[in-house]
Every structure is written in structure tokens, then in C-alpha cells.
Design a protein around this motif. Structure first.
Motif, PDB file in Angstrom:
ATOM      1  N   ASN B   8     -58.257  48.759  43.092  1.00 10.63           N
ATOM      2  CA  ASN B   8     -59.665  47.169  42.959  1.00 10.63           C
ATOM      3  C   ASN B   8     -60.659  48.480  42.690  1.00 10.63           C
ATOM      4  O   ASN B   8     -61.826  47.973  42.641  1.00 10.63           O
ATOM      5  CB  ASN B   8     -59.850  46.966  44.095  1.00 10.63           C
ATOM      6  CG  ASN B   8     -58.997  45.766  43.829  1.00 10.63           C
ATOM      7  OD1 ASN B   8     -58.768  44.921  42.788  1.00 10.63           O
ATOM      8  ND2 ASN B   8     -58.772  44.448  45.357  1.00 10.63           N
ATOM      9  N   GLU B 102     -55.997  39.020  39.634  1.00 10.96           N
ATOM     10  CA  GLU B 102     -56.627  40.005  40.682  1.00 10.96           C
ATOM     11  C   GLU B 102     -55.511  40.353  41.337  1.00 10.96           C
ATOM     12  O   GLU B 102     -55.836  41.408  41.596  1.00 10.96           O
ATOM     13  CB  GLU B 102     -57.809  39.063  41.023  1.00 10.96           C
ATOM     14  CG  GLU B 102     -58.577  39.950  42.003  1.00 10.96           C
ATOM     15  CD  GLU B 102     -59.384  41.047  41.341  1.00 10.96           C
ATOM     16  OE1 GLU B 102     -59.379  42.439  41.405  1.00 10.96           O
ATOM     17  OE2 GLU B 102     -59.290  41.344  40.481  1.00 10.96           O
ATOM     18  N   GLU B 105     -52.399  41.685  38.786  1.00 11.71           N
ATOM     19  CA  GLU B 105     -52.791  42.761  38.309  1.00 11.71           C
ATOM     20  C   GLU B 105     -51.860  44.402  39.006  1.00 11.71           C
ATOM     21  O   GLU B 105     -52.234  45.563  39.127  1.00 11.71           O
ATOM     22  CB  GLU B 105     -54.075  44.012  38.250  1.00 11.71           C
ATOM     23  CG  GLU B 105     -55.449  43.444  39.709  1.00 11.71           C
ATOM     24  CD  GLU B 105     -56.162  43.463  38.997  1.00 11.71           C
ATOM     25  OE1 GLU B 105     -57.098  42.930  38.374  1.00 11.71           O
ATOM     26  OE2 GLU B 105     -57.503  43.333  40.866  1.00 11.71           O
ATOM     27  N   HIS B 106     -51.611  44.533  40.280  1.00 13.30           N
ATOM     28  CA  HIS B 106     -51.601  45.336  41.332  1.00 13.30           C
ATOM     29  C   HIS B 106     -49.632  45.647  41.511  1.00 13.30           C
ATOM     30  O   HIS B 106     -49.264  46.378  42.219  1.00 13.30           O
ATOM     31  CB  HIS B 106     -52.212  45.122  42.745  1.00 13.30           C
ATOM     32  CG  HIS B 106     -53.918  44.955  42.898  1.00 13.30           C
ATOM     33  ND1 HIS B 106     -53.858  45.961  43.103  1.00 13.30           N
ATOM     34  CD2 HIS B 106     -54.024  43.891  42.982  1.00 13.30           C
ATOM     35  CE1 HIS B 106     -55.707  45.355  42.819  1.00 13.30           C
ATOM     36  NE2 HIS B 106     -55.258  44.030  42.563  1.00 13.30           N
TER      37      HIS B 106
END
Ligand SMILES: [Mn+2]
Ligand SMILES: [Mn+2]
Ligand SMILES: [Mn+2]
Ligand SMILES: [Mn+2]
Lengths: 235, 235
Positions: B8, B102, B105-106
DNA sequence: AAATAATGTTAGATTAGCCTAACATAATTA
DNA sequence: TAATTATGTTAGGCTAATCTAACATTATTT
């Protein structure tokens, strides 16, 4: 909101209970499943008890509460839906889905999982043959046995795999075996317990260990081979 | 392996640098963007410096290293591909994609993101009109201005939104505005800076603040309106 | 140039999640 | 039943990521 880690614990507890058919899981058992030390399990159990997801007394086994079960089932549903997506829509292989689904299962969005479920046309089983809870928490359970238990001479259909390790899955793939393949147990070798099995007209020799990790339905008892089991309310 | 949090930070640094067109980001600025306190930023910067993702000296601004940029761009790519997937394939609305992307994306799997990109047929822009880096780290950059800068009487095409807050996106949706819509600036009110704009034959009155958050291309300068920009190597 | 405001840093605390090492209880075997 | 093994618990320590409160530097006004 549950943390990533809490979700993994609840899923593990739910899975272990389901596999054993009894609502009691041991500290060491859970530690092994999660690749952690028993001491860490105890720390987390304190928290899960606090939050009313588990019940447990000193020196006795762990039991999920109803809410704990609901959460565990929810993560299991997400995991299996993602596996199905990866397998069906993105050409992932059998042994590749697990690692990625283990991450995706933690994305929290009701809409996301419901839309995926639609896109996949309400699948009942994941790529490993494990059942996916539907929107009401109902599961299609199959009365399966392992290939090791099939009598010599009998035929059966592979419906799922037990182990999820890559080495095992790749082994199965190398045999050319996929879900719903017909398997006939041709011969058993007394000396070393190896099995000769026939798949698509070819004979292969496999180990006892492998046979114990393949779930099958016998071809002569298919009428009463599945039932619907209500797990818990997912809403 | 990067943690969720480190990812992030790198994405935020990359985005802020890109938006400003200069490779220098302040502690407070970054803290605001990430909804954290400046003190927390400092702690993390120590770690990112250690790992050679940023360069920074006491009391001066933060700069990403090449490797830091690569990682930041990678997360941005993942984020925008997931947004596109949610929007195109799962019927998410404009304002719903952000929150879920959000998280998505990880998920770290090269194969996953590349297969999704294929499934979506190599999209160049996400649902908000922001460019998606391709496999070589190339970006299609548009020479856009904001609706607020368009001269009275001129027409333009909406190509992106700046803000990503739900309140703003819903506001735009309520106007019936979607990407690629033609907008004509009909009139400007001297007193309160409100704009009258024409969309699909209807006149709407909008605020300066809204107009500043809508990116457009002017209809008379479309030949040289885009270029390819190489960000960094994504491999 | 001095005062003020904005920005950046540090020390010290907290929480989650994990560990090792030592210890306690329960189950199994001799 | 006594010894052994398996299983579960506790104390104390570690790291990542955040915070608050106090302090330091830099930038902007007056
Ligand atoms: Mn997981
Ligand atoms: Mn599976
Ligand atoms: Mn994120
Ligand atoms: Mn976007």
C-alpha cells in the motif's frame, strides 16, 4: 470484522470437524493443520473464545459455536468458489488453485462472492470434488469411499481427492486421472500392497498411500450416493 | 515478499509522484493519503529505505528507487485490472469497485493477473479512465484537462475521473455521465462559478468542485491526445 | 529578522500473532 | 500400577504496524 488469521483458524476448525464428523478438535491437531506451534493456537483460542466463536475448557477439545461454524463455512464457501473460478475461467491447474485461493478467500465482499457464484453457474463442487455450500448453507454430500477400500475387480468413479499437497496432485495428474474418470481395481499385490488399476483401458500400478487419498463412488450403489446436508445459515 | 502494508505504501508513493509529475512526496501528504499519522509513515520509511525501495534524508522529501517504482507500478496494475474485472464481468458499479480492488490487489500471483488481463482482452483503461500499465510497463497517457478548464462554448469528451470518493462518483452517476460521454460547456455563472453543461441534449448545472474532478479531452485536439509512456520494467 | 505555521522526527506505548522452553495433565503401554 | 508418551498450557520474548505527545527543523508571514 475478522482478521485474515482468525478466518484461517475458523476455516481450519470447520474443516477438521467436518472431516472427522465430530465437533471436537485438538490443539496439536489444529497446530499441525495450520503449520503453527500448539502454543500459538492457545493464544488465538483465547481470542476466539472471547468473541464467542469457540467453546473450550482447560485440557479438553475445541468446539465451534454456531456463529463460529457460520463463519468457518463462509470462508470454506469463498475458498471453493475461488478455486472453481481459477480452474474454470483462468486455466489454472489442479495443483495451482490452492495457494491462490488461500489468499482470495479473505477478500470480504458479499456481492463479489455471489456474483462469482452466478458467473460460474452455481457450481456444486470445487475442482478437487469438494462440495460448495449454497446460499442457504446447504451442502451436497456424497457417500464416498477411498480407492483403497474398493474391492478387487470392482469399478468406481473418482469424485474427489483428499490430500491437497502439490506432490500428490501432480502424481494423480501424471496418471491422466481427472474427476469423474472410471477406475477399475484389477489386482492387489499381497507383498507390498500395491494396486493395479485400469483407467481408460490402461493399467497403472499405484501405492496404497495414493489410493487412500482418492475418493470414489462405487458404480453399483449410485442411487443413494448423495444427500443434502444443512450446515448452518450463511446469512 | 512484501507485506500488504508495504504494498500500500509503495502504490501510494507511486501514485502521488505520478499525479504530481515529480518524484518527491512529503511525509504528511503520504500520511493523509493513507489515513495514517505522520509518525507511522516515518517508521515504515525506515523499513522501506532499509530494503532499498525509497531514498530519503532527514527533513527532506521521499523518492522511490527504480525498484520501488517497479513494485508500486505492479500494485497499480493489479488494482486497475481487478477494478476492470469487477466492472466488466461482475456488474459492479463505479463506486463499488475501489473498496474491493483495494483488497484484491494484494493477492500475489503472476499467473492470476496475466490471465485476468487476457480474459479482459488487454484493457488500456480502468473503469475510472485511469491507464493500466501493460506487460512491459508501458502506459497509454492522455493529454487531458479538467472540465473546469474547458472554455465556454467548447465541447469535450469525459475520459476519466480524478476523485475516487463514493460521494463524488455517485454524484457523477446521478448526472447520467459515463466515460466517453460528450459534454458541452454552455454557460458559466459569474457570481458563484457554477457551470451549465449539456449532456445527451439535457442541460445540467454543476459545481466548480465537480468540474475540477472530471478529466476530458477537447474534441478539436484529438490527433495528438495520447502517447505511450514507459514507466519501468514490470519483469 | 522575528514570529508563526507547517512539516518532519523521536521516544515510548499498544496490539496482533507468532515463537521457545518449561511445565501440567491425560492417555497408553508395560 | 508405574512408566512412558502424547497432548495441552503458561511465561516470557520477538516483530510488524500503528498510535500519542513532545520536540526539531523548515517555510512563510509580518
Ligand atoms: Mn487463507
Ligand atoms: Mn479444493
Ligand atoms: Mn490495498
Ligand atoms: Mn480506478
Amino acid at each position: 470484522m475478522l482478521t485474515f488469521t482468525e478466518e484461517n483458524y475458523l476455516k481450519a476448525l470447520f474443516q477438521l470437524s467436518a472431516e472427522k464428523g465430530i465437533d471436537q478438535v485438538g490443539t496439536t491437531e489444529l497446530a499441525q493443520h495450520l503449520n503453527l506451534k500448539p502454543a500459538s493456537i492457545n493464544d488465538m483460542l483465547k481470542k476466539l473464545k472471547e468473541k464467542n466463536f469457540v467453546e473450550t475448557e482447560r485440557y479438553s477439545k475445541i468446539t465451534l459455536t454456531d456463529e463460529g461454524k457460520r463463519r468457518g463455512a463462509e470462508i470454506m464457501r469463498r475458498n471453493r468458489i475461488w478455486e472453481t473460478f481459477l480452474y474454470d475461467k483462468l486455466d489454472f491447474t489442479w495443483d495451482e488453485v490452492q495457494e491462490v485461493a488461500e489468499q482470495l478467500e479473505h477478500v470480504s465482499s458479499k456481492k463479489l462472492i455471489d456474483k462469482l457464484y452466478d458467473l460460474l453457474e452455481s457450481p456444486e463442487f470445487d475442482p478437487h470434488g469438494n462440495p460448495i455450500p449454497d446460499l442457504n448453507g446447504n451442502l451436497k454430500v456424497q457417500f464416498r469411499k477411498t480407492l483403497a477400500e474398493v474391492e478387487t475387480g470392482q469399478s468406481c468413479k473418482m469424485v474427489a481427492v483428499k490430500e491437497s499437497s502439490n506432490s500428490f496432485l501432480q502424481c494423480v495428474m501424471n496418471l491422466g486421472l481427472v474427476l469423474n474418470n472410471k477406475i477399475t481395481v484389477v489386482r492387489r499385490q499381497e507383498f507390498d500392497d500395491l494396486l493395479d488399476i485400469e483407467i481408460n483401458g490402461r493399467i497403472h500400478t499405484v501405492s496404497q498411500k495414493l489410493a487412500q487419498n482418492i475418493y470414489v463412488l462405487c458404480l453399483n450403489c449410485q442411487k443413494e450416493s448423495t444427500c443434502i446436508k444443512h450446515l448452518c445459515n450463511l446469512n
